[in-house]
Design a protein around this motif. Structure first.
Motif, PDB file in Angstrom:
ATOM      1  N   VAL A 144       0.861  -1.186   0.000  1.00 54.36           N
ATOM      2  CA  VAL A 144       0.000   0.000   0.000  1.00 54.36           C
ATOM      3  C   VAL A 144       0.899   1.238   0.000  1.00 54.36           C
ATOM      4  O   VAL A 144       2.077   1.162   0.367  1.00 54.36           O
ATOM      5  CB  VAL A 144      -0.934   0.051   1.228  1.00 54.36           C
ATOM      6  CG1 VAL A 144      -1.944  -1.090   1.192  1.00 54.36           C
ATOM      7  CG2 VAL A 144      -0.132   0.026   2.532  1.00 54.36           C
TER       8      VAL A 144
ATOM      9  N   ARG B  23       1.039  -3.819  -6.714  1.00 52.03           N
ATOM     10  CA  ARG B  23       0.161  -4.018  -5.563  1.00 52.03           C
ATOM     11  C   ARG B  23      -1.302  -4.151  -5.966  1.00 52.03           C
ATOM     12  O   ARG B  23      -2.062  -4.877  -5.296  1.00 52.03           O
ATOM     13  CB  ARG B  23       0.361  -2.903  -4.545  1.00 52.03           C
ATOM     14  CG  ARG B  23       0.129  -1.496  -5.038  1.00 52.03           C
ATOM     15  CD  ARG B  23       0.471  -0.515  -3.924  1.00 52.03           C
ATOM     16  NE  ARG B  23       0.286   0.864  -4.303  1.00 52.03           N
ATOM     17  CZ  ARG B  23       1.216   1.809  -4.234  1.00 52.03           C
ATOM     18  NH1 ARG B  23       2.433   1.485  -3.815  1.00 52.03           N
ATOM     19  NH2 ARG B  23       0.954   3.052  -4.582  1.00 52.03           N
ATOM     20  N   GLU B  24      -1.730  -3.471  -7.027  1.00 49.27           N
ATOM     21  CA  GLU B  24      -3.127  -3.607  -7.447  1.00 49.27           C
ATOM     22  C   GLU B  24      -3.422  -5.039  -7.875  1.00 49.27           C
ATOM     23  O   GLU B  24      -4.499  -5.573  -7.590  1.00 49.27           O
ATOM     24  CB  GLU B  24      -3.438  -2.624  -8.578  1.00 49.27           C
ATOM     25  CG  GLU B  24      -3.431  -1.163  -8.146  1.00 49.27           C
ATOM     26  CD  GLU B  24      -4.405  -0.897  -6.996  1.00 49.27           C
ATOM     27  OE1 GLU B  24      -5.494  -1.489  -6.992  1.00 49.27           O
ATOM     28  OE2 GLU B  24      -4.059  -0.095  -6.106  1.00 49.27           O
TER      29      GLU B  24
ATOM     30  N   TRP C  88      -3.910  -7.081  -4.722  1.00 50.58           N
ATOM     31  CA  TRP C  88      -5.226  -6.909  -4.093  1.00 50.58           C
ATOM     32  C   TRP C  88      -6.331  -7.560  -4.916  1.00 50.58           C
ATOM     33  O   TRP C  88      -7.301  -8.100  -4.351  1.00 50.58           O
ATOM     34  CB  TRP C  88      -5.498  -5.428  -3.850  1.00 50.58           C
ATOM     35  CG  TRP C  88      -4.619  -4.852  -2.789  1.00 50.58           C
ATOM     36  CD1 TRP C  88      -3.640  -3.901  -2.944  1.00 50.58           C
ATOM     37  CD2 TRP C  88      -4.600  -5.209  -1.405  1.00 50.58           C
ATOM     38  NE1 TRP C  88      -3.017  -3.646  -1.751  1.00 50.58           N
ATOM     39  CE2 TRP C  88      -3.583  -4.438  -0.783  1.00 50.58           C
ATOM     40  CE3 TRP C  88      -5.327  -6.108  -0.629  1.00 50.58           C
ATOM     41  CZ2 TRP C  88      -3.292  -4.531   0.575  1.00 50.58           C
ATOM     42  CZ3 TRP C  88      -5.038  -6.219   0.724  1.00 50.58           C
ATOM     43  CH2 TRP C  88      -4.034  -5.443   1.310  1.00 50.58           C
ATOM     44  N   GLN C  89      -6.186  -7.543  -6.233  1.00 49.51           N
ATOM     45  CA  GLN C  89      -7.163  -8.242  -7.068  1.00 49.51           C
ATOM     46  C   GLN C  89      -7.130  -9.741  -6.803  1.00 49.51           C
ATOM     47  O   GLN C  89      -8.174 -10.410  -6.760  1.00 49.51           O
ATOM     48  CB  GLN C  89      -6.890  -7.948  -8.536  1.00 49.51           C
ATOM     49  CG  GLN C  89      -7.209  -6.523  -8.951  1.00 49.51           C
ATOM     50  CD  GLN C  89      -6.718  -6.185 -10.337  1.00 49.51           C
ATOM     51  OE1 GLN C  89      -6.292  -7.069 -11.095  1.00 49.51           O
ATOM     52  NE2 GLN C  89      -6.740  -4.909 -10.701  1.00 49.51           N
TER      53      GLN C  89
ATOM     54  N   ALA D 230      -8.866 -10.540  -3.426  1.00 46.00           N
ATOM     55  CA  ALA D 230     -10.281 -10.179  -3.287  1.00 46.00           C
ATOM     56  C   ALA D 230     -11.181 -11.387  -3.043  1.00 46.00           C
ATOM     57  O   ALA D 230     -12.219 -11.265  -2.389  1.00 46.00           O
ATOM     58  CB  ALA D 230     -10.743  -9.421  -4.526  1.00 46.00           C
TER      59      ALA D 230
ATOM     60  N   GLU E 187      -7.205  -2.363   4.222  1.00 42.74           N
ATOM     61  CA  GLU E 187      -7.766  -2.405   2.884  1.00 42.74           C
ATOM     62  C   GLU E 187      -9.080  -3.172   2.929  1.00 42.74           C
ATOM     63  O   GLU E 187      -9.150  -4.285   3.471  1.00 42.74           O
ATOM     64  CB  GLU E 187      -6.808  -3.101   1.913  1.00 42.74           C
ATOM     65  CG  GLU E 187      -5.559  -2.300   1.586  1.00 42.74           C
ATOM     66  CD  GLU E 187      -5.860  -1.102   0.709  1.00 42.74           C
ATOM     67  OE1 GLU E 187      -6.551  -1.257  -0.324  1.00 42.74           O
ATOM     68  OE2 GLU E 187      -5.396   0.004   1.064  1.00 42.74           O
TER      69      GLU E 187
ATOM     70  N   LEU F  96     -11.890  -5.276   1.155  1.00 38.60           N
ATOM     71  CA  LEU F  96     -12.126  -6.129   0.002  1.00 38.60           C
ATOM     72  C   LEU F  96     -13.524  -6.734   0.097  1.00 38.60           C
ATOM     73  O   LEU F  96     -14.175  -6.656   1.149  1.00 38.60           O
ATOM     74  CB  LEU F  96     -11.077  -7.243  -0.062  1.00 38.60           C
ATOM     75  CG  LEU F  96      -9.615  -6.804  -0.152  1.00 38.60           C
ATOM     76  CD1 LEU F  96      -8.700  -8.024  -0.137  1.00 38.60           C
ATOM     77  CD2 LEU F  96      -9.372  -5.971  -1.403  1.00 38.60           C
TER      78      LEU F  96
ATOM     79  N   GLU G 164     -11.905  -7.095   5.481  1.00 37.48           N
ATOM     80  CA  GLU G 164     -10.777  -6.181   5.587  1.00 37.48           C
ATOM     81  C   GLU G 164      -9.464  -6.930   5.785  1.00 37.48           C
ATOM     82  O   GLU G 164      -9.432  -7.981   6.413  1.00 37.48           O
ATOM     83  CB  GLU G 164     -10.978  -5.221   6.758  1.00 37.48           C
ATOM     84  CG  GLU G 164     -11.952  -4.104   6.495  1.00 37.48           C
ATOM     85  CD  GLU G 164     -11.879  -3.031   7.561  1.00 37.48           C
ATOM     86  OE1 GLU G 164     -12.177  -1.867   7.247  1.00 37.48           O
ATOM     87  OE2 GLU G 164     -11.531  -3.349   8.715  1.00 37.48           O
TER      88      GLU G 164
END
Length: 244
Positions: free
Chosen positions: A145, A160-161, A164-165, A168, A189, A191, A195
């Motif tokens: 992040v 990082r994106e 996170w994908q 999810a 974060e 999701l 969290e």
């Protein structure tokens, strides 16, 4: 179950070598002496163990970490040489803590200060998560992040994106521990499945000034470490600072 995290020890072959504000090996021993009073069950070292990338620096580290008297695990940071680390200690990808498990991710990019996982590692992570729904903590060197420091955010985890994908779909991931930033940090974060808490940790050597747009050492802050207590499917965590 209690875990202690130390990070960014930046050791040299010369045991008396200086950093910007002190003596890394001496400070590491002082931090570990303090951490032993917390009676950890596990010690976790989140990268940048060495500064000069020498086998001798990892020998100093191995001896220091072994003095804790509990199982310990490490992963490489951008300053490290994994092959030299492995000559002293295996680089684990998973640690079984019973009700919890840790997944250790190598975010190092050869010759670069930033981090990246890449498609192959993200696919492997998804496969690990598919196979076990226990509460899980991810561990990596680079922060996944933005932390609010322009220069540091530029050398964090670049994909990082994509991480996170990937996460999810997996609600069992409850927290991420990282190194690299040389300061205390906490964020969350949100999701679809819940969290995920993200925690950074002070270095055992120099501290970086939080919020600074350019590189700056925080000369007023002390070295430290993070303590994590696991309670069933929950955790509590805090930072301990150490007087030198």
């Amino acid at each position: 179950m209690r875990l202690v995290q130390v990070t960014d020890t930046h050791l040299h072959a010369d045991p008396g070598a200086r950093s910007r504000t002190g003596f890394p090996l001496r400070q590491l021993h002082t931090v570990l002496e303090h951490a032993r009073t917390k009676r950890p069950d596990v010690l976790l070292v989140t990268g940048d163990v060495s500064q000069d990338e020498t086998l001798k620096s990892y020998e100093h580290a191995q001896q220091a970490f072994a003095s804790m008297g509990c199982p310990w695990f490490w992963l490489p940071g951008n300053h490290d040489q994994p092959e030299l680390m492995a000559e002293h200690r295996e680089l684990n990808v998973e640690v079984d803590l019973g009700h919890w498990r840790l997944l250790l991710l190598d975010t190092r990019v050869n010759g670069q200060p930033h981090g990246e996982l890449g498609q192959a590692k993200l696919k492997a992570l998804a496969e690990q998560l598919e196979g076990d729904d226990r509460p899980t903590m991810l561990v990596m060197h680079h922060p996944p992040v933005a932390i609010g420091s322009e220069w540091m955010d530029a050398i964090g985890l670049h994909d990082r994106e994509a991480l996170w994908q990937t996460l999810a779909a997996y609600g069992q991931v409850r927290a991420i521990l990282c190194g690299h930033i040389h300061q205390a940090f906490a964020s969350r974060e949100s999701l679809a499945e819940g969290e995920v808490a993200v925690f950074g940790c002070p270095s055992t050597t120099d501290q970086f000034l939080g919020g600074s747009p350019h590189f700056a050492v925080d000369e007023a802050s002390r070295p430290g470490y993070r303590v994590v207590d696991f309670h069933g499917g929950e955790l509590t965590t805090w930072i301990e600072r150490v007087d030198l």
